[in-house]
Design an enzyme around this catalytic site. Structure first.
Site, PDB file in Angstrom:
ATOM      1  N   GLU A 182      10.934 -15.823  -5.874  1.00 55.86           N
ATOM      2  CA  GLU A 182      10.270 -14.511  -5.905  1.00 55.86           C
ATOM      3  C   GLU A 182      10.095 -13.977  -7.314  1.00 55.86           C
ATOM      4  O   GLU A 182       9.034 -13.485  -7.657  1.00 55.86           O
ATOM      5  CB  GLU A 182      11.128 -13.476  -5.152  1.00 55.86           C
ATOM      6  N   ASN A 211      -3.135   2.952   5.066  1.00 60.37           N
ATOM      7  CA  ASN A 211      -2.218   1.805   5.061  1.00 60.37           C
ATOM      8  C   ASN A 211      -2.252   1.208   6.462  1.00 60.37           C
ATOM      9  O   ASN A 211      -2.328   1.956   7.431  1.00 60.37           O
ATOM     10  CB  ASN A 211      -0.773   2.242   4.802  1.00 60.37           C
ATOM     11  N   GLY A 212      -2.141  -0.115   6.543  1.00 63.45           N
ATOM     12  CA  GLY A 212      -2.141  -0.771   7.853  1.00 63.45           C
ATOM     13  C   GLY A 212      -3.406  -1.589   8.032  1.00 63.45           C
ATOM     14  O   GLY A 212      -4.144  -1.828   7.066  1.00 63.45           O
ATOM     15  N   ARG A 219       6.289  -0.878  -4.036  1.00 66.69           N
ATOM     16  CA  ARG A 219       5.882  -1.451  -2.751  1.00 66.69           C
ATOM     17  C   ARG A 219       4.925  -2.625  -2.925  1.00 66.69           C
ATOM     18  O   ARG A 219       4.701  -3.381  -1.985  1.00 66.69           O
ATOM     19  CB  ARG A 219       5.197  -0.376  -1.898  1.00 66.69           C
ATOM     20  N   CYS A 261       0.833  -1.200   0.000  1.00 72.79           N
ATOM     21  CA  CYS A 261       0.000   0.000   0.000  1.00 72.79           C
ATOM     22  C   CYS A 261       0.873   1.256   0.000  1.00 72.79           C
ATOM     23  O   CYS A 261       1.926   1.287   0.624  1.00 72.79           O
ATOM     24  CB  CYS A 261      -0.951   0.077   1.186  1.00 72.79           C
ATOM     25  N   LYS A 314       6.975  -4.722  -1.174  1.00 69.66           N
ATOM     26  CA  LYS A 314       8.354  -4.381  -0.805  1.00 69.66           C
ATOM     27  C   LYS A 314       8.521  -4.270   0.701  1.00 69.66           C
ATOM     28  O   LYS A 314       9.492  -4.752   1.265  1.00 69.66           O
ATOM     29  CB  LYS A 314       8.745  -3.058  -1.473  1.00 69.66           C
ATOM     30  N   LYS A 330      15.361 -15.928  -4.001  1.00 70.32           N
ATOM     31  CA  LYS A 330      15.393 -14.984  -5.128  1.00 70.32           C
ATOM     32  C   LYS A 330      14.737 -15.608  -6.349  1.00 70.32           C
ATOM     33  O   LYS A 330      13.947 -14.992  -7.049  1.00 70.32           O
ATOM     34  CB  LYS A 330      16.859 -14.629  -5.405  1.00 70.32           C
ATOM     35  N   GLU A 366      19.071 -17.988   0.252  1.00 67.08           N
ATOM     36  CA  GLU A 366      18.787 -16.707  -0.411  1.00 67.08           C
ATOM     37  C   GLU A 366      18.669 -16.902  -1.938  1.00 67.08           C
ATOM     38  O   GLU A 366      17.788 -16.324  -2.579  1.00 67.08           O
ATOM     39  CB  GLU A 366      19.878 -15.690  -0.068  1.00 67.08           C
ATOM     40  N   TRP A 371      -2.748  -2.953  -1.582  1.00 64.52           N
ATOM     41  CA  TRP A 371      -2.329  -4.353  -1.590  1.00 64.52           C
ATOM     42  C   TRP A 371      -3.346  -5.062  -0.689  1.00 64.52           C
ATOM     43  O   TRP A 371      -3.382  -4.848   0.517  1.00 64.52           O
ATOM     44  CB  TRP A 371      -0.914  -4.462  -1.018  1.00 64.52           C
ATOM     45  N   HIS A 426      19.173 -36.592   3.890  1.00 64.79           N
ATOM     46  CA  HIS A 426      18.087 -36.852   4.833  1.00 64.79           C
ATOM     47  C   HIS A 426      16.713 -36.561   4.236  1.00 64.79           C
ATOM     48  O   HIS A 426      15.744 -36.431   4.977  1.00 64.79           O
ATOM     49  CB  HIS A 426      18.297 -36.027   6.108  1.00 64.79           C
TER      50      HIS A 426
HETATM   51  O1  M6R Z   1      12.364  -4.671   4.763  1.00 67.83           O
HETATM   52  P1  M6R Z   1      12.832  -5.977   5.339  1.00 67.83           P
HETATM   53  O2  M6R Z   1      14.260  -6.247   5.042  1.00 67.83           O
HETATM   54  O3  M6R Z   1      12.540  -6.098   6.805  1.00 67.83           O
HETATM   55  O4  M6R Z   1      11.981  -7.067   4.591  1.00 67.83           O
HETATM   56  C1  M6R Z   1      12.013  -8.415   4.945  1.00 67.83           C
HETATM   57  C2  M6R Z   1      11.439  -9.264   3.846  1.00 67.83           C
HETATM   58  O5  M6R Z   1      10.106  -8.927   3.615  1.00 67.83           O
HETATM   59  C3  M6R Z   1      12.221  -9.101   2.545  1.00 67.83           C
HETATM   60  O6  M6R Z   1      13.565  -9.397   2.719  1.00 67.83           O
HETATM   61  C4  M6R Z   1      11.637 -10.013   1.445  1.00 67.83           C
HETATM   62  O7  M6R Z   1      11.877 -11.344   1.744  1.00 67.83           O
HETATM   63  C5  M6R Z   1      12.185  -9.580   0.098  1.00 67.83           C
HETATM   64  N1  M6R Z   1      11.156  -9.602  -0.878  1.00 67.83           N
HETATM   65  C6  M6R Z   1      13.335 -10.398  -0.344  1.00 67.83           C
HETATM   66  O8  M6R Z   1      13.736 -10.193  -1.652  1.00 67.83           O
END
Ligand code: M6R
Length: 610
Positions: free
Chosen positions: A488, A100-101, A27, A2, A605, A485, A481, A74, A504
């Site tokens: 995502e 927002n929230g 965002r 949002c 974001k 990536k 990670e 969102w 395992h």
């Molecule tokens: O703003 P933050 O680093 O606290 O966010 C944490 C996660 O939401 C963020 O790292 C998310 O996993 C990303 N989309 C990773 O690419």
């Protein structure tokens, strides 16, 4: 997650609102809308989907006014539809609100308001908040009524509000969700973050929790929830507009991946002066560092993998016992944190709801808070006793890249700082590590130079339903990670695993169609041979091996032809280099799969809800 923008100025606000909403697109959102104020009515335009849909709507039904609010939504309460889209109205269209929230007691409020005859068209908590504000402001002083309404709303909010009863006035308020007020040549503004209104403003105020702002022809006034006028703390905007454009790259993500050389070098310039490490905002005495026995690092998503790396480093170089936890788990278990345990958080945005709630919990338990964060003035920053900024610059791509590498770098420097203060690092080891660190920006640059080769490999392996990422010790968090990536941005299912755990369970997945990305850059330490044995286990089951290996290492030549060679560095620093190759694998897989790389579906974001 949002976005809010609002303007009261000396020209048509609508193009500024749309431009601001475009700058908030990163965002994450699924619908958008604007409302403007005229003398006798508030007019709304709303549309589902990308902002181009709202622009089409505005082309067909133009709007013009010098005062307006806009929102990207969102979905949390109710599907993405026009009736759920913000702004929401109340009192037969006399009041419009963007939010927002989450209002936690919205059902309760809705019941009371329905009893009073308020009609509801949407499934949202925001429409309830709009009606609640309308109800509380129906009589008496408007500001007093607004404050009463906000005091009765439980949860988190950032709001922008227009009312026909308050012509030429724009209200804003925040509790737990970020909101700024700005001023510039053409008027006064509100927004979820600085980039949204960067071209319009010279100075901004970061609203504090519980504050209500009134923007009018007389300027800006701010009160706290108790009704006390607050001093206006204007901060000059230093950010360059070039920091929030894609600089000729096809996506923000690719630009940000390329910025990593500069970000890592910049952090060294910032925090290492004449061979000495110092953090200006850390504010932690040598005496305090020497008494540290335990640390708990709490974070979410990619930042959690940075925390895992931090734990490995700190435990490797110091005698501090370190635990890590996910914000969403930590806050709902019964962690046995002793008062005095240093609780650290890592976050790009500084607004992640679960991390923030964990910090508040740790503070209540009497723990000092250290935050490693990228966003100046964010909520986590305000909650913290000790701070280290990651100085990665605005990160617009939803998938975190440069902010992550910056977090890794900060953990390296923090570890050296802690170890040195505690007398746990010899001057020779320190010199050696600092000398190796100086070579990291060039090593990252060399990986970037190899991107065509990485692209060729990624585009040959992107097609299957799944992939597996394996790493050990310092590179185990990088395997996690790399997989995240990939998931995502390419939407290919991917799983990150500790290579030694493969036998395992996940070994059952391996066949000739499963790409297995193996991080094998260790060449000399105790896990080097073990990693190669794990790769041979994959080879024995005909897995499609993609290896990341150190230049000059011949050990994988008879195992796979898909090897991405990266420059040699000390094992504990290798994640800083390897992760860049992993980001590029995900990037080119996503490109081959034709996804929206900067704005992947369903993702936001900054995750400001639980
Ligand atoms: O703003 P933050 O680093 O606290 O966010 C944490 C996660 O939401 C963020 O790292 C998310 O996993 C990303 N989309 C990773 O690419």
């Amino acid at each position: 997650m949002c976005g809010i923008v609002g303007m009261l100025g000396n020209r048509n606000a609508v193009p500024v609102l749309i431009e601001g909403l475009k700058r908030l697109e990163y965002r994450g959102y699924d619908s958008a809308g604007v409302a403007v104020q005229h003398e006798t009515e508030l007019e709304l335009r709303r549309a589902v989907g990308r902002l181009s849909e709202l622009e089409n709507e505005l082309t067909q039904h133009p709007l013009s006014s010098t005062i307006g609010i806009g929102h990207t939504r969102w979905a949390t309460h109710g599907e993405a539809s026009v009736r759920n889209c913000h702004p929401h109205t109340a009192s037969e269209g006399r009041l419009a609100l963007v939010h927002n929230g989450i209002i936690e007691n919205y059902q309760e409020l809705k019941g009371d308001l329905a009893g009073k005859g308020f009609p509801f068209q949407s499934d949202t908590d925001t429409e309830v908040l709009a009606a609640h504000v309308a109800d509380c402001t129906a009589e008496g002083d408007f500001l007093e009524g607004l404050r009463r309404a906000l005091a009765g709303a439980r949860g988190a909010y950032a709001i922008g509000l227009l009312s026909l009863d308050q012509p030429g006035v724009l209200y804003a308020a925040r509790l737990g969700s970020p909101l700024i007020v700005g001023k510039g040549r053409d008027g006064v503004f509100i927004a979820s973050d600085v980039p949204a209104i960067l071209p319009q403003v010279d100075e901004v105020i970061y609203l504090e929790d519980g504050e209500v702002a009134r923007l009018s022809g007389d300027g800006v006034e701010i009160w706290n929830l108790a009704g006390e006028a607050q001093e206006l703390k204007w901060v000059k905007v230093e950010m360059e507009d070039s920091a929030v454009d894609s600089g000729g790259f096809e996506t923000f993500m690719l630009k940000e991946v390329h910025e990593q050389t500069r970000v890592v070098r910049g952090l060294m310039d910032q925090y290492v002066k004449d061979g000495k490490i110092s953090f200006p905002d850390l504010d932690m005495s040598v005496g305090h560092i020497r008494t540290l026995q335990r640390m708990m690092i709490v974070s979410c998503g990619t930042a959690y993998y940075a925390a895992m790396y931090g734990r490995l480093l700190i435990e490797h170089f110091t005698s501090i016992a370190v635990e890590t936890d996910l914000g969403s788990e930590f806050r709902y278990r019964s962690p046995k944190i002793q008062p005095g345990t240093l609780v650290a958080t890592v976050s790009q945005s500084g607004e992640t709801a679960d991390t923030l709630a964990s910090v508040q919990m740790a503070k209540k338990a009497g723990c000092p808070i250290l935050t490693i964060c990228n966003v100046f003035g964010s909520s986590l920053v305000r909650e913290s006793d000790h701070l280290i900024y990651t100085h990665a610059g605005p990160e617009i791509g939803v998938a975190s890249t440069k902010a992550f590498t910056a977090q890794l770098m900060v953990f390296v420097l923090l570890t050296l700082h802690l170890a040195e203060a505690r007398g746990e690092l010899t001057p020779e080891s320190r010199e050696e590590l600092l000398a190796e660190l100086q070579k990291i920006p060039t090593a990252i640059h060399r990986v970037l130079e190899n991107k065509e080769h990485i692209k060729e490999i990624a585009s040959r392996h992107h097609d299957g339903p799944s992939s597996l990422y394996l790493g050990r010790r310092f590179n185990y968090p990088m395997a996690l990670e790399g997989a995240l990536k990939n998931k995502e941005i390419s939407y290919q299912h991917a799983e990150g695993y500790a290579a030694g755990e493969m036998k395992h369970g996940p070994i059952a997945l391996i066949n000739e169609s499963l790409p297995v990305i193996c991080i094998c850059t260790e060449t000399e330490d105790e896990v080097a041979e073990k990693m190669i044995s794990n790769v041979r286990e994959v080879q024995a089951r005909a897995g499609r091996i993609i290896a990341i290996a150190t230049e000059g290492d011949q050990r994988l030549n008879d195992i796979t032809r898909d090897i991405i060679f990266v420059p040699r560095t000390t094992e504990c620093l290798s994640p800083l280099v390897n992760v860049v190759a992993l980001q590029l694998i995900a990037y080119y897989a996503a490109q081959a799969r034709g996804t929206d790389i900067d704005k992947p579906r369903n993702l936001a974001k900054s995750v400001t809800v639980e």
